[in-house]
Design a protein around this motif. Sequence first.
Motif, PDB file in Angstrom:
ATOM      1  N   GLU A  36     -35.736 -31.086  21.195  1.00 25.53           N
ATOM      2  CA  GLU A  36     -36.587 -29.902  21.053  1.00 25.53           C
ATOM      3  C   GLU A  36     -36.431 -28.960  22.235  1.00 25.53           C
ATOM      4  OE1 GLU A  36     -41.382 -28.838  20.911  1.00 25.53           O
ATOM      5  OE2 GLU A  36     -40.708 -30.919  20.717  1.00 25.53           O
ATOM      6  N   TYR A  37     -36.216 -29.528  23.435  1.00 26.07           N
ATOM      7  CA  TYR A  37     -36.100 -28.727  24.643  1.00 26.07           C
ATOM      8  C   TYR A  37     -34.655 -28.591  25.127  1.00 26.07           C
ATOM      9  CZ  TYR A  37     -41.169 -29.331  25.014  1.00 26.07           C
ATOM     10  OH  TYR A  37     -42.516 -29.318  24.775  1.00 26.07           O
ATOM     11  N   SER A  38     -33.700 -29.038  24.318  1.00 28.27           N
ATOM     12  CA  SER A  38     -32.280 -29.031  24.713  1.00 28.27           C
ATOM     13  C   SER A  38     -32.087 -29.721  26.062  1.00 28.27           C
ATOM     14  CB  SER A  38     -31.733 -27.598  24.774  1.00 28.27           C
ATOM     15  OG  SER A  38     -31.749 -27.002  23.497  1.00 28.27           O
ATOM     16  N   THR A  39     -32.703 -30.882  26.199  1.00 33.03           N
ATOM     17  CA  THR A  39     -32.774 -31.545  27.498  1.00 33.03           C
ATOM     18  C   THR A  39     -31.565 -32.414  27.794  1.00 33.03           C
ATOM     19  OG1 THR A  39     -35.182 -31.585  27.356  1.00 33.03           O
ATOM     20  CG2 THR A  39     -34.162 -33.095  28.926  1.00 33.03           C
ATOM     21  N   GLY A  40     -31.012 -32.193  28.981  1.00 33.18           N
ATOM     22  CA  GLY A  40     -30.044 -33.111  29.557  1.00 33.18           C
ATOM     23  C   GLY A  40     -30.776 -34.037  30.512  1.00 33.18           C
ATOM     24  N   LEU A  41     -30.495 -35.330  30.424  1.00 34.18           N
ATOM     25  CA  LEU A  41     -31.145 -36.323  31.275  1.00 34.18           C
ATOM     26  C   LEU A  41     -30.082 -37.178  31.937  1.00 34.18           C
ATOM     27  CD1 LEU A  41     -33.681 -37.882  32.273  1.00 34.18           C
ATOM     28  CD2 LEU A  41     -33.480 -39.285  30.188  1.00 34.18           C
ATOM     29  N   GLY A  42     -30.042 -37.122  33.267  1.00 33.55           N
ATOM     30  CA  GLY A  42     -29.069 -37.920  34.019  1.00 33.55           C
ATOM     31  C   GLY A  42     -29.751 -38.758  35.075  1.00 33.55           C
ATOM     32  N   PHE A  43     -29.146 -39.896  35.387  1.00 33.57           N
ATOM     33  CA  PHE A  43     -29.706 -40.797  36.389  1.00 33.57           C
ATOM     34  C   PHE A  43     -28.734 -40.976  37.547  1.00 33.57           C
ATOM     35  CE2 PHE A  43     -31.841 -41.955  32.456  1.00 33.57           C
ATOM     36  CZ  PHE A  43     -33.164 -42.050  32.856  1.00 33.57           C
ATOM     37  N   TYR A  44     -29.253 -40.889  38.763  1.00 34.21           N
ATOM     38  CA  TYR A  44     -28.504 -41.264  39.950  1.00 34.21           C
ATOM     39  C   TYR A  44     -28.885 -42.704  40.283  1.00 34.21           C
ATOM     40  CZ  TYR A  44     -27.969 -36.178  40.268  1.00 34.21           C
ATOM     41  OH  TYR A  44     -27.696 -34.867  39.996  1.00 34.21           O
ATOM     42  N   SER A  45     -28.627 -43.143  41.482  1.00 36.28           N
ATOM     43  CA  SER A  45     -29.090 -44.459  41.882  1.00 36.28           C
ATOM     44  C   SER A  45     -30.578 -44.388  42.213  1.00 36.28           C
ATOM     45  CB  SER A  45     -28.307 -44.959  43.099  1.00 36.28           C
ATOM     46  OG  SER A  45     -28.597 -44.149  44.223  1.00 36.28           O
ATOM     47  N   GLY A  46     -31.211 -45.531  42.330  1.00 37.58           N
ATOM     48  CA  GLY A  46     -32.627 -45.559  42.661  1.00 37.58           C
ATOM     49  C   GLY A  46     -33.444 -44.832  41.618  1.00 37.58           C
ATOM     50  N   VAL A  47     -34.374 -43.990  42.067  1.00 37.45           N
ATOM     51  CA  VAL A  47     -35.288 -43.306  41.140  1.00 37.45           C
ATOM     52  C   VAL A  47     -35.075 -41.794  41.104  1.00 37.45           C
ATOM     53  CG1 VAL A  47     -37.074 -45.092  41.218  1.00 37.45           C
ATOM     54  CG2 VAL A  47     -37.104 -43.244  42.926  1.00 37.45           C
ATOM     55  N   GLY A 104     -25.076 -41.400  32.895  1.00 28.68           N
ATOM     56  CA  GLY A 104     -25.400 -42.320  33.967  1.00 28.68           C
ATOM     57  C   GLY A 104     -24.914 -41.820  35.307  1.00 28.68           C
ATOM     58  N   SER A 105     -24.936 -42.701  36.315  1.00 33.70           N
ATOM     59  CA  SER A 105     -24.663 -42.283  37.687  1.00 33.70           C
ATOM     60  C   SER A 105     -23.215 -41.862  37.911  1.00 33.70           C
ATOM     61  CB  SER A 105     -25.025 -43.401  38.669  1.00 33.70           C
ATOM     62  OG  SER A 105     -24.288 -44.571  38.375  1.00 33.70           O
ATOM     63  N   ASP A 106     -22.310 -42.208  36.983  1.00 37.56           N
ATOM     64  CA  ASP A 106     -20.919 -41.762  37.115  1.00 37.56           C
ATOM     65  C   ASP A 106     -20.651 -40.491  36.319  1.00 37.56           C
ATOM     66  OD1 ASP A 106     -20.963 -42.681  34.525  1.00 37.56           O
ATOM     67  OD2 ASP A 106     -19.299 -44.094  34.752  1.00 37.56           O
ATOM     68  N   GLY A 107     -21.704 -39.927  35.711  1.00 39.22           N
ATOM     69  CA  GLY A 107     -21.564 -38.669  34.987  1.00 39.22           C
ATOM     70  C   GLY A 107     -21.098 -38.794  33.553  1.00 39.22           C
ATOM     71  N   ARG A 108     -20.939 -40.022  33.048  1.00 39.75           N
ATOM     72  CA  ARG A 108     -20.444 -40.218  31.682  1.00 39.75           C
ATOM     73  C   ARG A 108     -21.586 -40.576  30.737  1.00 39.75           C
ATOM     74  NH1 ARG A 108     -17.459 -44.424  30.837  1.00 39.75           N
ATOM     75  NH2 ARG A 108     -18.095 -45.515  32.733  1.00 39.75           N
ATOM     76  N   GLY A 109     -21.533 -39.995  29.540  1.00 41.89           N
ATOM     77  CA  GLY A 109     -22.555 -40.298  28.549  1.00 41.89           C
ATOM     78  C   GLY A 109     -22.588 -41.769  28.174  1.00 41.89           C
ATOM     79  N   SER A 110     -21.429 -42.396  28.153  1.00 48.75           N
ATOM     80  CA  SER A 110     -21.370 -43.814  27.771  1.00 48.75           C
ATOM     81  C   SER A 110     -22.053 -44.724  28.783  1.00 48.75           C
ATOM     82  CB  SER A 110     -19.908 -44.239  27.604  1.00 48.75           C
ATOM     83  OG  SER A 110     -19.189 -44.078  28.823  1.00 48.75           O
ATOM     84  N   SER A 111     -22.247 -44.236  30.007  1.00 47.39           N
ATOM     85  CA  SER A 111     -22.869 -45.069  31.041  1.00 47.39           C
ATOM     86  C   SER A 111     -24.361 -44.828  31.182  1.00 47.39           C
ATOM     87  CB  SER A 111     -22.186 -44.829  32.392  1.00 47.39           C
ATOM     88  OG  SER A 111     -22.513 -43.547  32.901  1.00 47.39           O
ATOM     89  N   SER A 112     -24.924 -43.946  30.355  1.00 47.56           N
ATOM     90  CA  SER A 112     -26.363 -43.699  30.451  1.00 47.56           C
ATOM     91  C   SER A 112     -27.129 -44.991  30.254  1.00 47.56           C
ATOM     92  CB  SER A 112     -26.810 -42.683  29.413  1.00 47.56           C
ATOM     93  OG  SER A 112     -28.235 -42.631  29.349  1.00 47.56           O
TER      94      SER A 112
END
Length: 200
Positions: free
Chosen positions: A163-174, A187-195
Amino acid sequence: MAGLCLLAIGSPAAQAQSVAPGQAKADYLAWLAQSPENREDVRAFRTFLIDREVKDILPTWQLVRTSSSWRECSAERFEVAPVKQWANIVDTLAFVKREVQPAIGEVEALSAYRNEDLNTCSGGRPASAHRMFFAMDLKPVDDVDRSELIAKLCAAHSASGAEYSTGLGFYSGVRFHVDSSGFRKWGSDGRGSSSPCNRI
């Protein structure tokens, strides 16, 4: 993936879970005091946020933090994005208010707009969501462990991210990334498969 900003993954700046030296509120106030132009730019930006009904979701001064690697990049620690890009942050802030904060509590913005030179130095792609002021890197204010953070943010992203066209990425920790320039996750390596959302 278009719009993804890789904040020098693996660098101390990317891994940091706290505010970078020189980007505390006292530093912001000093930056504000040193220039009438800075004060006028912030005042106009604040008025824009009020008009768009997204004020006080996050403190305005946090929304002008540039990059945790500002010092290494010899860049400004605070900068107001160009006026033509202000509208880009509105949906991102709305997602934070309506989905992120109810899930994990109050958050702090560690990085938002990055100009072209700083974006390049920070490891961002030319079309980075930070470059166009769609993005923020955030961390929870309260004590939330990584597994809880991931579970709650992935659920919010799955339910309302499109709904918000949201991209969600995770680094290490929080530390995590939210933008409104396309519905995707990584995910932390920038790849969708690692989310980490893929494992929930």
